[in-house]
Design a protein around this motif. Structure first.
Motif, PDB file in Angstrom:
ATOM      1  N   ILE A 153       0.837  -1.172  -0.104  1.00 43.86           N
ATOM      2  CA  ILE A 153      -0.083  -0.131  -0.131  1.00 43.86           C
ATOM      3  C   ILE A 153       0.969   1.158  -0.050  1.00 43.86           C
ATOM      4  O   ILE A 153       1.788   1.259   0.879  1.00 43.86           O
ATOM      5  N   GLN A 154       0.781   2.115  -0.944  1.00 44.02           N
ATOM      6  CA  GLN A 154       1.404   3.312  -1.210  1.00 44.02           C
ATOM      7  C   GLN A 154       0.511   4.615  -0.433  1.00 44.02           C
ATOM      8  O   GLN A 154      -0.614   4.481  -0.299  1.00 44.02           O
ATOM      9  N   PRO A 155       1.108   5.714  -0.116  1.00 42.08           N
ATOM     10  CA  PRO A 155       0.432   6.811   0.413  1.00 42.08           C
ATOM     11  C   PRO A 155      -0.657   7.166  -0.639  1.00 42.08           C
ATOM     12  O   PRO A 155      -1.591   7.694   0.032  1.00 42.08           O
ATOM     13  N   HIS A 156      -0.410   7.332  -1.897  1.00 39.75           N
ATOM     14  CA  HIS A 156      -1.528   7.656  -2.705  1.00 39.75           C
ATOM     15  C   HIS A 156      -2.748   6.813  -2.650  1.00 39.75           C
ATOM     16  O   HIS A 156      -3.807   7.157  -3.040  1.00 39.75           O
ATOM     17  N   HIS A 157      -2.545   5.434  -2.385  1.00 40.66           N
ATOM     18  CA  HIS A 157      -3.565   4.457  -2.038  1.00 40.66           C
ATOM     19  C   HIS A 157      -4.465   5.005  -0.896  1.00 40.66           C
ATOM     20  O   HIS A 157      -5.740   4.960  -1.115  1.00 40.66           O
ATOM     21  N   LEU A 158      -3.553   5.132   0.135  1.00 40.67           N
ATOM     22  CA  LEU A 158      -4.238   5.736   1.380  1.00 40.67           C
ATOM     23  C   LEU A 158      -5.207   6.857   1.088  1.00 40.67           C
ATOM     24  O   LEU A 158      -6.078   7.219   1.603  1.00 40.67           O
ATOM     25  N   ALA A 159      -4.350   7.842   0.479  1.00 43.67           N
ATOM     26  CA  ALA A 159      -4.935   9.293   0.228  1.00 43.67           C
ATOM     27  C   ALA A 159      -6.421   9.052  -0.480  1.00 43.67           C
ATOM     28  O   ALA A 159      -7.449   9.717  -0.144  1.00 43.67           O
ATOM     29  N   GLU A 160      -6.583   8.073  -1.461  1.00 42.35           N
ATOM     30  CA  GLU A 160      -7.705   8.082  -2.097  1.00 42.35           C
ATOM     31  C   GLU A 160      -8.942   7.376  -1.158  1.00 42.35           C
ATOM     32  O   GLU A 160      -9.855   7.726  -1.207  1.00 42.35           O
ATOM     33  N   ALA A 161      -8.141   6.432  -0.438  1.00 45.11           N
ATOM     34  CA  ALA A 161      -9.227   5.742   0.477  1.00 45.11           C
ATOM     35  C   ALA A 161      -9.819   6.702   1.521  1.00 45.11           C
ATOM     36  O   ALA A 161     -11.035   6.547   1.911  1.00 45.11           O
TER      37      ALA A 161
END
Length: 512
Positions: free
Chosen positions: A491-499
């Motif tokens: 999991i990358q930071p941009h995945h978390l940001a979208e979630a």
């Protein structure tokens, strides 16, 4: 003379063999025992009329009928045919040589014609499990039952055909269904396609993530912004049913009597959209004659609740346990049943009573208190169980008037299927877990832990928006799905940001 033959009782989504024992002796009375309900007791009149119209006489001797096991309540009119055949066999009108090789089921009309029954598929499965040679049932249910292999299924139209079959006068042709051919041929029939949706790319993306991970989703936006249309497009991007899922789904719809005439397997994931006036019993199932509810009819598919705040609050609250456990247990004084309820919840709602709160061009006439009261119709625990919360704004005229079609459902579905395959491989050794939305806390720690940068981002979001521990888990699950769509191992930071961006309603200041 004593005769035995077999019928079946449906309990939940499974069937149980009922042994019908008929004894004829001197006398003039008719006795029916074995815990029959009113519909079974009324079979006496239907049988008398059916036999008379078709040239047979109802016996004038004493008849005693026992339906075993006697502790199971026998309900419905589907015992008419086996009772009639058993009575005729006990008095010598029908040969009993082959009776113990077949399961017989069907409702009789007064003219002797057979009416369709509920639960033909679980009854056929039960007959095969008991090692019986064949199943005799109404012709309208023959294709539904014939999906069960290694069982001869005979569809009949009239009681005369059954009598002549057992007496060796008539030969019945078994119904043959090529299960796999019919199943795969019907898998791509969808009435709605995302290619017809103008604009709303961020919402399409959210629905793609929901489909890829099996996540629950709520859309909130003004009237006419496309919430219902996009929800109806969701089944077209869900991964196709497996044969096992199709069989389980068909059993539920068969028991509920929701299969159409001459239907076989359900090949497309169900989409259920109950009206907001629905009762608790209709939603979860049960009743005096137990039936699956909407959440079970949506098993392996989508349950769409349009105008969510308009539903009775008590109806919404009963969804909380099935959303977590993916099963519903119905306990009453006389019975306890368990129905499967693994569905994707898709809900839509207006942001306020007038519908135009946060609208870019129209003015909202609701006070902040009215907006908050409207949102409070949905409890926090239920909202916590919805992984993705997405705002929708109306589509501008420029987008509506475009002639170019958007990305098709088929293209989105390919990405969803690839993501689901990654999850299937990941959870191959975890029983009962098939997608990211079903991950337990243990699996989250194993497969969805972000790096230090991602944890810092998540910590800031939790503190800023005052998110709950359950929201923390939901964000990790959704980010794991987003990573799977990109075929990313971690999991990358941009995945978390979208979630995190999909937790709109969790923000304390959302309603002002």
């Amino acid at each position: 003379m004593l005769t035995k033959l077999f019928g079946a009782a449906v309990q939940g989504i499974d069937a149980t063999i009922v042994t019908i024992e008929v004894n004829s002796s001197r006398g003039i009375k008719f006795f029916l025992v074995g815990l029959p309900d009113s519909a079974v007791k009324e079979s006496h009149e239907r049988i008398m009329s059916a036999l008379q119209v078709n040239g047979y006489k109802f016996p004038t001797c004493q008849i005693v009928v026992n339906m075993a096991p006697a502790d199971i309540r026998k309900e419905g009119s589907s015992y008419d045919l086996p009772l009639a055949i058993g009575i005729l066999a006990a008095t010598g009108t029908v040969s009993s040589d082959k009776l113990n090789r077949y399961l017989i089921i069907g409702e009789l009309g007064l003219d002797g014609n057979l009416q369709p029954i509920k639960g033909a598929l679980p009854i056929a499965i039960c007959a095969r499990e008991q090692g019986l040679e064949g199943l005799i049932l109404p012709k309208q249910n023959a294709r539904e039952a014939a999906v069960v292999n290694n069982l001869k299924v005979f569809g009949v139209e009239n009681i005369t055909e059954v009598i002549e079959f057992f007496n060796g006068i008539r030969t019945l042709e078994p119904t043959i269904v090529n299960t796999r051919e019919e199943f795969y041929r019907s898998q791509d029939n969808f009435p709605f396609d995302f290619a017809d949706v103008k604009g709303q790319e961020n919402v399409k993306r959210a629905l793609e993530v929901a489909a890829a991970g099996g996540h629950n989703l709520i859309m909130i936006g003004a009237p006419g912004s496309g919430k219902s249309m996009m929800a109806k497009c969701l089944p077209s991007i869900l991964p196709p049913l497996t044969l096992a899922e199709s069989l389980e789904t068909t059993k539920i719809h068969s028991v509920a009597g929701k299969l159409g005439k001459d239907s076989s397997l359900i090949a497309v994931r169900p989409f259920r959209s109950p009206h907001h006036t629905i009762s608790q019993v209709a939603m979860v199932g049960g009743g005096s004659s137990p039936q699956p509810g909407e959440i079970s009819l949506a098993h392996n598919g989508v349950l769409f609740l349009d105008e969510l705040p308009e539903f009775n609050r008590s109806v919404l609250e009963v969804l909380r346990q099935p959303l977590e456990d993916r099963r519903i247990t119905i306990s009453r004084s006389k019975y306890t049943l368990e129905y499967p309820a693994s569905f994707t919840l898709i809900a839509s709602m207006n942001p306020c009573p007038c519908g135009y709160y946060n609208h870019p061009t129209r003015h909202c006439v609701c006070s902040p208190g009215q907006v908050q009261r409207y949102l409070n119709k949905i409890s926090g625990p239920l909202l916590d169980r919805i992984d993705i919360q997405i705002e929708i704004v109306p589509v501008p005229f420029e987008k509506l008037s475009e002639q170019t079609r958007g990305e098709s459902s088929a293209a989105i579905r390919e990405r969803v299927i690839r993501a689901r395959q990654i999850q299937a491989n990941r959870f191959a050794h975890d029983a009962g877990v098939h997608c990211n939305a079903q991950m337990s806390s243990r699996l989250l720690h194993q497969y969805a832990l972000p790096d230090e940068k991602g944890l810092s981002l998540l910590r800031n979001a939790m503190e800023r928006f005052h998110l709950s521990a359950r929201a923390y888990d939901r964000i990790l699950k959704v980010s794991r799905t987003i990573a799977d769509l990109e075929n990313a191992e971690h999991i990358q930071p941009h995945h978390l940001a979208e979630a995190i961006s999909y937790r709109n309603l969790d923000r304390e200041n959302w309603a002002g």
